[in-house]
Enzyme design. Structure first.
Site, PDB file in Angstrom:
ATOM      1  N   TYR A  51       0.909  -1.277  -0.022  1.00 45.61           N
ATOM      2  CA  TYR A  51      -0.094  -0.073   0.145  1.00 45.61           C
ATOM      3  C   TYR A  51       1.005   1.360  -0.030  1.00 45.61           C
ATOM      4  O   TYR A  51       0.470   2.338  -0.522  1.00 45.61           O
ATOM      5  CB  TYR A  51      -0.839  -0.167   1.221  1.00 45.61           C
ATOM      6  CG  TYR A  51      -2.146  -1.055   0.779  1.00 45.61           C
ATOM      7  CD1 TYR A  51      -3.208  -0.787  -0.088  1.00 45.61           C
ATOM      8  CD2 TYR A  51      -2.131  -2.292   1.269  1.00 45.61           C
ATOM      9  CE1 TYR A  51      -4.344  -1.587  -0.400  1.00 45.61           C
ATOM     10  CE2 TYR A  51      -3.079  -3.258   0.996  1.00 45.61           C
ATOM     11  CZ  TYR A  51      -4.048  -2.826   0.200  1.00 45.61           C
ATOM     12  OH  TYR A  51      -5.079  -3.781  -0.108  1.00 45.61           O
ATOM     13  N   ARG A  96       1.449   1.651  -3.682  1.00 48.44           N
ATOM     14  CA  ARG A  96       0.008   2.281  -4.106  1.00 48.44           C
ATOM     15  C   ARG A  96      -0.262   3.558  -3.984  1.00 48.44           C
ATOM     16  O   ARG A  96      -0.787   4.248  -4.703  1.00 48.44           O
ATOM     17  CB  ARG A  96      -1.094   1.394  -3.754  1.00 48.44           C
ATOM     18  CG  ARG A  96      -1.193  -0.247  -4.496  1.00 48.44           C
ATOM     19  CD  ARG A  96      -2.710  -0.587  -4.045  1.00 48.44           C
ATOM     20  NE  ARG A  96      -3.462  -0.074  -4.873  1.00 48.44           N
ATOM     21  CZ  ARG A  96      -4.947  -0.193  -4.834  1.00 48.44           C
ATOM     22  NH1 ARG A  96      -5.560  -1.031  -3.756  1.00 48.44           N
ATOM     23  NH2 ARG A  96      -5.745   0.251  -5.563  1.00 48.44           N
ATOM     24  N   VAL A 128      -9.640   3.394  -4.183  1.00 46.04           N
ATOM     25  CA  VAL A 128      -9.015   4.191  -3.184  1.00 46.04           C
ATOM     26  C   VAL A 128      -8.005   5.311  -3.223  1.00 46.04           C
ATOM     27  O   VAL A 128      -7.323   5.874  -2.359  1.00 46.04           O
ATOM     28  CB  VAL A 128      -8.317   3.031  -2.399  1.00 46.04           C
ATOM     29  CG1 VAL A 128      -9.140   2.003  -1.882  1.00 46.04           C
ATOM     30  CG2 VAL A 128      -7.233   2.455  -3.082  1.00 46.04           C
ATOM     31  N   HIS A 133     -14.553   1.737  -0.260  1.00 46.76           N
ATOM     32  CA  HIS A 133     -13.332   0.738   0.052  1.00 46.76           C
ATOM     33  C   HIS A 133     -12.395   1.368   0.747  1.00 46.76           C
ATOM     34  O   HIS A 133     -11.272   1.240   0.826  1.00 46.76           O
ATOM     35  CB  HIS A 133     -13.276   0.050  -1.346  1.00 46.76           C
ATOM     36  CG  HIS A 133     -14.234  -0.839  -2.012  1.00 46.76           C
ATOM     37  ND1 HIS A 133     -14.008  -1.250  -3.141  1.00 46.76           N
ATOM     38  CD2 HIS A 133     -15.289  -1.566  -1.232  1.00 46.76           C
ATOM     39  CE1 HIS A 133     -14.932  -2.168  -3.352  1.00 46.76           C
ATOM     40  NE2 HIS A 133     -15.592  -1.998  -2.348  1.00 46.76           N
ATOM     41  N   CYS A 151      -8.425   0.526  18.104  1.00 43.43           N
ATOM     42  CA  CYS A 151      -9.312   1.455  18.713  1.00 43.43           C
ATOM     43  C   CYS A 151     -10.135   1.853  17.601  1.00 43.43           C
ATOM     44  O   CYS A 151     -11.113   2.699  17.903  1.00 43.43           O
ATOM     45  CB  CYS A 151      -8.681   2.351  19.510  1.00 43.43           C
ATOM     46  SG  CYS A 151      -7.712   3.486  18.686  1.00 43.43           S
ATOM     47  N   CYS A 180      -0.556   4.034  17.231  1.00 43.69           N
ATOM     48  CA  CYS A 180      -1.865   4.933  17.029  1.00 43.69           C
ATOM     49  C   CYS A 180      -1.631   6.120  17.517  1.00 43.69           C
ATOM     50  O   CYS A 180      -1.287   6.154  19.020  1.00 43.69           O
ATOM     51  CB  CYS A 180      -2.945   4.051  17.423  1.00 43.69           C
ATOM     52  SG  CYS A 180      -4.480   4.933  17.402  1.00 43.69           S
ATOM     53  N   GLY A 230     -16.491   2.155 -15.473  1.00 36.95           N
ATOM     54  CA  GLY A 230     -15.295   1.251 -15.369  1.00 36.95           C
ATOM     55  C   GLY A 230     -15.186   0.334 -14.192  1.00 36.95           C
ATOM     56  O   GLY A 230     -14.404   0.098 -13.472  1.00 36.95           O
ATOM     57  N   ASN A 236     -18.510   1.983 -19.990  1.00 35.01           N
ATOM     58  CA  ASN A 236     -17.123   0.709 -19.683  1.00 35.01           C
ATOM     59  C   ASN A 236     -16.341   0.538 -21.061  1.00 35.01           C
ATOM     60  O   ASN A 236     -16.645   0.868 -22.204  1.00 35.01           O
ATOM     61  CB  ASN A 236     -17.646  -0.418 -19.265  1.00 35.01           C
ATOM     62  CG  ASN A 236     -17.043  -0.849 -18.130  1.00 35.01           C
ATOM     63  OD1 ASN A 236     -15.856  -0.674 -17.829  1.00 35.01           O
ATOM     64  ND2 ASN A 236     -17.423  -1.948 -17.267  1.00 35.01           N
TER      65      ASN A 236
END
Length: 232
Positions: free
Chosen positions: A55, A58, A92, A108, A119, A135, A174, A200
């Site tokens: 990620y 990405r 995303v 998503h 949490c 966190c 798409g 599409n």
């Protein structure tokens, strides 16, 4: 064409021309990894470093990408249409917002977000995330991307169903039609009276559920459709 409330579902196909790969790309990020390894809670539990690395890559791609003519056309539609225009995206990336769209729901999740698995605190994601990141609220090293993985419930579904059932026009752009619950949106919208359109590159798995379809590159068919809706 007149429609007071327009709900638009977008999938990976709208961002492909901006250089962001789809599941089916032969040489993209997804081709280098099994979905089970990088897009499931089980994959994250087994190898969080691999998932973060995936990620992070990405996220870097998304930040470097720019909106294409399809994203820009939808932003223009939102700005000029006298009724409501809502984009519900499976993507995303942040390209809809970068193009100027304001009413966007990320069912998503988003690469720009971080989530604490302990949490459920959320905060803006840094460019590079790691399993040891604490966190900001509970300080536990349970940071993950704020992405909905396979086996998890998409975000804001109650609101999305309400929007679909109030739509005069539902458009899917798409999308493959293979991933639920999004693949069921067309049937639900049609059941409540919406006219349905697929835009599409090629027919989706749910093409038979649409009243109308147009095929071609998103950067071509989406601006043409928007011009028709706006009467320009």
């Amino acid at each position: 064409m007149s429609a007071e409330k327009i709900v638009i579902l977008t999938g990976a196909g709208i961002s492909a021309e901006s250089g962001l790969g789809t599941f089916r790309d032969e040489d993209g990020l997804w081709a280098q990894h099994r979905i089970e390894d990088v897009a499931t809670p089980e994959g994250f539990a087994a190898n969080p470093q691999l998932v973060h690395d995936f990620y992070n890559a990405r996220r870097a791609q998304s930040v470097a990408a720019t909106p294409n003519a399809a994203h820009q056309a939808l932003a223009r539609l939102e700005a000029a249409h006298p009724g409501e225009v809502l984009v519900v995206t499976q993507n995303v990336d942040g390209l809809h917002e970068a193009a100027g769209s304001k009413a966007v729901m990320h069912m998503h999740g988003a690469l720009s977000g971080a989530l604490c698995a302990a949490c459920e605190n959320r905060w803006p994601a840094p460019m590079v995330m790691a399993p040891s990141d604490p966190c900001p609220v509970c300080a536990k090293p349970t940071t993950r991307p704020d992405i909905v993985w396979f086996g998890e419930m998409p975000y804001d579904m109650d609101q999305i169903w309400d929007h679909l059932r109030a739509a005069d026009l539902f458009v899917a752009i798409g999308t493959s039609g293979n991933v639920y619950p999004a693949a069921a949106f067309v049937q639900d919208a049609a059941r409540y009276g919406a006219h349905t359109v697929e835009l599409n590159l090629e027919a989706s798995a749910t093409i038979s559920d649409f009243a109308e379809a147009r095929f071609g590159k998103a950067s071509e068919v989406v601006p043409a459709w928007v011009a028709e809706v706006l009467g320009t």
